[in-house]
Write a protein that holds these residues in place. Structure first.
Motif: not given
Length: 245
Positions: A92, A96, A99, A123, A127, A130-135, A138
């Motif tokens: 994960e 991150l 990206e 992130g 951890e 991580v998903d929120a930071e990927r958004l 983006r």
């Protein structure tokens, strides 16, 4: 005089980090037509000035990637080599980082590079984020200098409504008022808004609120909560710390 032991260790760590950063950039660059170009093969077919421009662009991209990683290390409160080691243990975090580096290599905006790195650092630090930071990465990836100008306008207080209206100010930004603030956007405003809408950064607050055929009355552009979050990341980087901090 010879180097002190700690100097030698520091140089070794720095060299290792630069090598690792180079590998990261090269890996991400395989998905990028400029960063991933094999210049050795190109030199046989391309004029020297063109090769030089490509080499300079690759160097700039590598430097941007390194700055983003350094920003991530500072946010995670880890040395850069430790940050890289931590990222290597998690698919994960690797996604991150990829990206983050890709977005950093493509932008000339220093504040954006720093903000992207901070997303990576958060992130790594937690951890669960991580998903929120990927958004967020983006979202930031879709913001360049023209979009920053538009976001700063949408973050201001809206214009007053005509006399006799129940509301003192429009609930969002209409096209005429946006173009008063950004007169050079007349032919590109649709493209900029479409880009930000696709990332969930702005929305039209006028939908369903006003009837009739008046196009300008229906469009009421505002920042979403996510948009304010992305803008705050950029502004936090650009604003100098206060004297009391």
């Amino acid at each position: 005089m010879g180097r002190e032991p700690n100097e030698e260790t520091g140089s070794s760590v720095e060299a290792g980090v630069k090598a690792t950063t180079g590998l990261i950039v090269a890996a991400v660059g395989t998905y990028n037509p400029v960063a991933g170009m094999a210049l050795g093969a190109l030199k046989e077919y391309v004029d020297a000035p063109v090769v030089r421009l490509i080499e300079e662009e690759r160097a700039r991209r590598a430097e941007r990637a390194e700055r983003a990683l350094q920003s991530g290390a500072e946010e995670a409160q880890q040395p850069l080599d430790r940050l890289v080691q931590t990222i290597e243990t998690s698919p994960e975090l690797l996604a991150l980082m990829a990206e983050t580096v890709q977005a950093a290599m493509q932008t000339p905006l220093p504040d954006k590079i720093t903000a992207l790195g901070r997303c990576l650092g958060r992130g790594v630090r937690d951890e669960a984020m991580v998903d929120a930071e990927r958004l967020r990465v983006r979202g930031l990836a879709g913001i360049e200098a023209p979009e920053v100008k538009l976001l700063e306008v949408l973050n201001k207080e809206t214009y007053p409504t005509p006399e006799g209206w129940t509301q003192d100010r429009w609930p969002g930004w209409r096209r005429p008022e946006i173009l008063i603030e950004l007169p050079g956007f007349a032919k590109v405003l649709d493209a900029s808004i479409a880009r930000l809408t696709a990332e969930g950064i702005v929305k039209d607050e006028g939908i369903g609120r006003f009837g009739g055929d008046d196009h300008n009355a229906r469009e009421m552009w505002i920042l979403t909560d996510f948009g304010r979050d992305c803008l705050s990341l950029l502004l936090a980087v650009s604003q100098p710390p206060s004297a009391n901090s």
